[in-house]
Design a protein around this motif. Structure first.
Motif, PDB file in Angstrom:
ATOM      1  N   ILE A 154     -21.774 -38.680  45.150  1.00  0.00           N
ATOM      2  CA  ILE A 154     -20.595 -36.993  44.633  1.00  0.00           C
ATOM      3  C   ILE A 154     -20.632 -36.947  46.057  1.00  0.00           C
ATOM      4  N   ALA A 155     -20.365 -36.729  47.110  1.00  0.00           N
ATOM      5  CA  ALA A 155     -20.374 -35.704  48.355  1.00  0.00           C
ATOM      6  C   ALA A 155     -19.118 -34.757  48.182  1.00  0.00           C
ATOM      7  N   THR A 156     -18.091 -35.480  48.599  1.00  0.00           N
ATOM      8  CA  THR A 156     -16.673 -34.254  49.112  1.00  0.00           C
ATOM      9  C   THR A 156     -16.594 -34.010  47.511  1.00  0.00           C
ATOM     10  N   GLY A 157     -16.739 -34.675  46.569  1.00  0.00           N
ATOM     11  CA  GLY A 157     -15.591 -34.996  45.159  1.00  0.00           C
ATOM     12  C   GLY A 157     -14.330 -35.297  44.496  1.00  0.00           C
ATOM     13  N   GLY A 158     -14.319 -35.636  46.409  1.00  0.00           N
ATOM     14  CA  GLY A 158     -12.621 -36.119  45.745  1.00  0.00           C
ATOM     15  C   GLY A 158     -12.077 -37.033  44.798  1.00  0.00           C
ATOM     16  N   THR A 159     -12.954 -38.195  45.183  1.00  0.00           N
ATOM     17  CA  THR A 159     -12.870 -39.694  44.753  1.00  0.00           C
ATOM     18  C   THR A 159     -13.494 -39.713  43.319  1.00  0.00           C
ATOM     19  N   CYS A 160     -14.554 -38.076  43.141  1.00  0.00           N
ATOM     20  CA  CYS A 160     -15.300 -38.286  41.478  1.00  0.00           C
ATOM     21  C   CYS A 160     -13.394 -37.300  40.725  1.00  0.00           C
ATOM     22  N   ALA A 161     -12.906 -36.107  40.940  1.00  0.00           N
ATOM     23  CA  ALA A 161     -12.220 -35.646  40.948  1.00  0.00           C
ATOM     24  C   ALA A 161     -11.233 -36.229  40.428  1.00  0.00           C
ATOM     25  N   ALA A 162     -11.050 -37.075  41.241  1.00  0.00           N
ATOM     26  CA  ALA A 162      -9.267 -38.268  41.374  1.00  0.00           C
ATOM     27  C   ALA A 162      -9.786 -39.137  40.369  1.00  0.00           C
ATOM     28  N   ALA A 163     -11.085 -39.629  39.493  1.00  0.00           N
ATOM     29  CA  ALA A 163     -11.026 -40.679  39.229  1.00  0.00           C
ATOM     30  C   ALA A 163     -10.900 -39.832  37.104  1.00  0.00           C
ATOM     31  N   ILE A 164     -11.640 -38.558  37.551  1.00  0.00           N
ATOM     32  CA  ILE A 164     -11.238 -38.422  36.496  1.00  0.00           C
ATOM     33  C   ILE A 164      -9.984 -37.604  35.450  1.00  0.00           C
ATOM     34  N   GLN A 165      -9.439 -37.256  37.415  1.00  0.00           N
ATOM     35  CA  GLN A 165      -7.824 -36.920  37.131  1.00  0.00           C
ATOM     36  C   GLN A 165      -7.081 -38.114  35.919  1.00  0.00           C
ATOM     37  N   THR A 166      -7.405 -39.164  36.703  1.00  0.00           N
ATOM     38  CA  THR A 166      -6.576 -40.596  36.321  1.00  0.00           C
ATOM     39  C   THR A 166      -7.124 -40.899  34.619  1.00  0.00           C
ATOM     40  N   LEU A 167      -7.932 -40.679  34.564  1.00  0.00           N
ATOM     41  CA  LEU A 167      -8.399 -40.741  33.081  1.00  0.00           C
ATOM     42  C   LEU A 167      -8.199 -39.803  31.999  1.00  0.00           C
ATOM     43  N   LYS A 168      -7.669 -38.483  32.344  1.00  0.00           N
ATOM     44  CA  LYS A 168      -7.270 -37.851  31.527  1.00  0.00           C
ATOM     45  C   LYS A 168      -5.933 -37.570  30.757  1.00  0.00           C
ATOM     46  N   GLU A 169      -5.235 -38.348  32.308  1.00  0.00           N
ATOM     47  CA  GLU A 169      -3.585 -38.538  32.555  1.00  0.00           C
ATOM     48  C   GLU A 169      -3.806 -39.713  31.260  1.00  0.00           C
ATOM     49  N   TRP A 170      -5.034 -40.802  31.387  1.00  0.00           N
ATOM     50  CA  TRP A 170      -4.747 -42.293  30.249  1.00  0.00           C
ATOM     51  C   TRP A 170      -4.909 -42.401  28.478  1.00  0.00           C
ATOM     52  N   GLY A 171      -5.713 -40.323  28.432  1.00  0.00           N
ATOM     53  CA  GLY A 171      -5.040 -39.590  27.987  1.00  0.00           C
ATOM     54  C   GLY A 171      -6.722 -39.223  27.284  1.00  0.00           C
TER      55      GLY A 171
END
Length: 232
Positions: A154-171
């Motif tokens: 987790i460097a800039t955190g952008g990829t991890c944050a985007a993945a978290i948002q995707t999983l949150k949207e998934w439900g």
């Protein structure tokens, strides 16, 4: 270092893990050794993460080989999925599957960091029935109660944050992120994406990233080291 991190970020102090992380950092560590070390580190930090993030409950009655009755143990939550971020997250997958007592679905997310902006771009998503929640519908069929997100660096955190948002949207109801190394700015960004729903467990923390978005001193590009694509 730990006192400067968000409350939902947990950095391990396991001495064996710290020694293995030091070995992984070395430029002379070859692909075979890198694969083994990523697996071993993921096993240790995964054990800590799942020990805190899962709970045990009594299950059905079964019998021992001698015919004695005993009550089985099951884990909660009942629906769990593992979500490795391609490619490097695949190196951690076997370790987490080994820890869980029963097989669970594995859903892959493909994300890469755009070289100029350093922002994440999604190119693959196989979450079942995935769709963005709307104001009139906030639940998605097929979503697990818990998603275990595998993101080694987790460097800039952008990829991890985007993945978290995707999983949150998934439900999903909760996300446990398991990582090998994080930079302070990236961990802060990822942890802040969904503070009430995310716990991040990381083996080591470095302070900074360079102008190319790489952690200093870091351990290089884990995906390239695992799959021998350095210099691509």
């Amino acid at each position: 270092m730990s006192q400067s991190l968000p409350k939902n970020v947990h950095c391990s102090t396991h001495p064996c893990l710290q020694a293995k992380l030091s070995q992984l950092r070395g430029a002379s560590t070859n692909a075979r050794e890198t694969k083994a070390l990523v697996h071993e580190i993921a096993l240790i930090i995964g054990c800590e993460a799942l020990g805190a993030g899962l709970s045990a409950t009594a299950g059905s009655t079964s019998k021992t080989p001698l015919g004695y009755d005993f009550t089985t143990t099951e884990i909660l939550p009942s629906t769990i999925s593992i979500v490795p971020i391609l490619r490097s997250g695949l190196g951690m997958l076997d370790a987490v599957q080994t820890l869980l007592p029963n097989p669970v679905p594995v859903h892959h997310l493909g994300l890469f960091r755009e070289p100029t902006t350093l922002e994440p771009v999604e190119y693959y998503n196989n979450l079942p029935h995935h769709r963005v929640a709307t104001s009139t519908s906030t639940s998605n069929s097929g979503a697990s109660d818990l998603a275990i997100l595998l993101d080694p660096v987790i460097a800039t955190g952008g990829t991890c944050a985007a993945a978290i948002q995707t999983l949150k949207e998934w439900g999903v109801k909760r996300v446990i992120v398991i990582a090998i190394l994080g930079a302070v700015p990236g961990l802060e960004r990822a942890a802040g994406e969904w503070p009430e729903g995310v716990e991040i467990w990381v083996a080591g923390v470095d302070k900074a990233i360079n102008d190319r978005g790489m952690i200093q001193p870091g351990l290089g590009d884990v995906g390239d080291r695992l799959f021998l694509t350095i210099g691509k």
